[in-house]
Each structure stands twice: as C-alpha cells, then as structure tokens.
Write a protein that holds these residues in place. Sequence first.
Motif, PDB file in Angstrom:
ATOM      1  N   GLU A   1       0.833  -1.182   0.000  1.00 17.65           N
ATOM      2  CA  GLU A   1       0.000   0.000   0.000  1.00 17.65           C
ATOM      3  C   GLU A   1       0.876   1.242   0.000  1.00 17.65           C
ATOM      4  N   PHE A   2       0.473   2.226  -0.784  1.00 16.09           N
ATOM      5  CA  PHE A   2       1.226   3.468  -0.818  1.00 16.09           C
ATOM      6  C   PHE A   2       0.950   4.284   0.442  1.00 16.09           C
ATOM      7  N   SER A   3       1.949   5.012   0.883  1.00 19.82           N
ATOM      8  CA  SER A   3       1.777   5.889   2.037  1.00 19.82           C
ATOM      9  C   SER A   3       0.910   7.081   1.648  1.00 19.82           C
ATOM     10  N   ARG A   4       0.093   7.536   2.600  1.00 17.02           N
ATOM     11  CA  ARG A   4      -0.762   8.703   2.353  1.00 17.02           C
ATOM     12  C   ARG A   4      -0.433   9.793   3.370  1.00 17.02           C
ATOM     13  N   PHE A   5      -0.450  11.030   2.883  1.00 16.78           N
ATOM     14  CA  PHE A   5      -0.120  12.171   3.731  1.00 16.78           C
ATOM     15  C   PHE A   5      -1.135  13.275   3.482  1.00 16.78           C
ATOM     16  N   THR A   6      -1.408  14.026   4.535  1.00 18.53           N
ATOM     17  CA  THR A   6      -2.415  15.084   4.463  1.00 18.53           C
ATOM     18  C   THR A   6      -1.815  16.413   4.913  1.00 18.53           C
ATOM     19  N   GLY A   7      -2.236  17.476   4.269  1.00 20.53           N
ATOM     20  CA  GLY A   7      -1.809  18.818   4.648  1.00 20.53           C
ATOM     21  C   GLY A   7      -2.855  19.839   4.262  1.00 20.53           C
ATOM     22  N   LYS A   8      -2.694  21.055   4.716  1.00 13.79           N
ATOM     23  CA  LYS A   8      -3.626  22.112   4.350  1.00 13.79           C
ATOM     24  C   LYS A   8      -3.482  22.479   2.879  1.00 13.79           C
ATOM     25  N   THR A   9      -2.276  22.239   2.333  1.00 12.57           N
ATOM     26  CA  THR A   9      -2.015  22.467   0.908  1.00 12.57           C
ATOM     27  C   THR A   9      -1.262  21.266   0.359  1.00 12.57           C
ATOM     28  N   LEU A  10      -1.193  21.199  -0.957  1.00 12.84           N
ATOM     29  CA  LEU A  10      -0.432  20.124  -1.592  1.00 12.84           C
ATOM     30  C   LEU A  10       1.028  20.201  -1.162  1.00 12.84           C
ATOM     31  N   GLU A  11       1.570  21.386  -1.141  1.00 16.32           N
ATOM     32  CA  GLU A  11       2.978  21.564  -0.760  1.00 16.32           C
ATOM     33  C   GLU A  11       3.232  21.060   0.665  1.00 16.32           C
ATOM     34  N   GLU A  12       2.307  21.337   1.556  1.00 14.00           N
ATOM     35  CA  GLU A  12       2.471  20.898   2.944  1.00 14.00           C
ATOM     36  C   GLU A  12       2.418  19.379   3.049  1.00 14.00           C
ATOM     37  N   ALA A  13       1.518  18.764   2.307  1.00 15.21           N
ATOM     38  CA  ALA A  13       1.408  17.304   2.318  1.00 15.21           C
ATOM     39  C   ALA A  13       2.676  16.662   1.767  1.00 15.21           C
ATOM     40  N   LEU A  14       3.217  17.242   0.701  1.00 12.92           N
ATOM     41  CA  LEU A  14       4.436  16.690   0.105  1.00 12.92           C
ATOM     42  C   LEU A  14       5.646  16.906   1.001  1.00 12.92           C
TER      43      LEU A  14
END
Length: 209
Positions: free
Chosen positions: A2-15
């Motif tokens: 399974e791929f890791s998932r990340f969350t942020g307020k913006t795409l840049e923050e998630a990355l």
Amino acid sequence: MEFSRFTGKTLEEALQAAAADKECSVEELAYTVTEEKAGFLGIGRTVEVEVWCEKDVRTFIRDYIQTYFENAGLDGTTEIEQDKDGFYRITVDTANNAILIGRAGKSLQAFNRLVKSAVSAQFRKRIRLLIDVNGYKQDRYEKLTRMAIRQARDVRRTKVDAVLDPMPADERKVIHNALADMKDISTKSEGEGAARRLHILYTPGKETE
C-alpha cells in the motif's frame, strides 16, 4: 504493498510531510492527489496525497522476489542497484540457479518479465530492470561479445550479412555496443517480441571514430 498517504492544508504541505517521512527531497517523490476538501470559507481545507519514492520501488522488488522464493521453496538473497538512467540492476545469489536460469536462460527471461510487469503495474509506470542470477548474465554477455566479434569478422571477410538467433533486448544491446566501432560493420534488430533477431551487416565505407 500500500502506498503511504499524507495530508496537509495544501499540496505543498502534504508533500513536505511525505519527504520528511521518507527522508528524501520533494523532487524525488511521485504522488497522486487522492482527496481534496475545500472546507468552509477556506477554513479546514485539506489535501491528501498517495506518495512513493525510489526507495519504495526497491522495497517492492526485494519483497516480491523474496515472496516468490518462499512460495516456490527456493532460497536466495537480492541486491538492487539503480543507475543514473533509472535502470534497476538486480543481483540474485541462490543455490537454485539452475531452476531460475533454465535452459539457455529462458526461465530467467520469464522471471525478469514477471517481476518487471509486477513492479510496473504496482507503480503505474514503466519500470526498467534486469535480473542476474549468480553472474549468469555477465558470463553470457562475455560469450556473446566474443561470438559477435567472430561473426562480424566473417561478415567483413565474406561480405555476406549474418543473422543471429533470437535473443532478449539486453543481449542484443551488448552486441550492438561490441560492434559499434568496428570498421565496415553495422547492426540492426528486426522482428517482433521473442522472435526479434540481430543482423550483422557488411557496411563498406563505415568509419570508426
């Protein structure tokens, strides 16, 4: 896997969070936006991304081969290197080399296709790789080089082109490279799939650099 998932307020923050977790740069990440919530009046906005990097590809390849070994009752260790062009070279050390290599390397070719298809499907992109078992491929390349040079000299002497037996792309490339600087000799591949053959051509006037 399974791929890791990340969350942020913006795409840049998630990355940025993904890069920190995977200990790599943002530029090294491949990602897909899996969910994006606008929030209310911009408050509570979130972006979720599915992320992988080169290290994940190595892990998948190693785990896939190890699972194959376990299911087949084989043993072996795997080393993986990636060159500057993104090509994965996989070295397998096993006591069951005869089984994995097969007659004229046919089983190894099939195993290479199996792993290549699995990893490409998993990461949804074409992954280039080559598996060698107990140095078989390196020995094979050396034998093919000697054979090709002999054939090319015969072609130059007789002025009659030669057609070699079908062989996989990596072996054809070895011969192409071995004969690239030979005067009056050129090579080309013809045919489709497993029937693709390499031709050694008499090419008078061809100069070497």
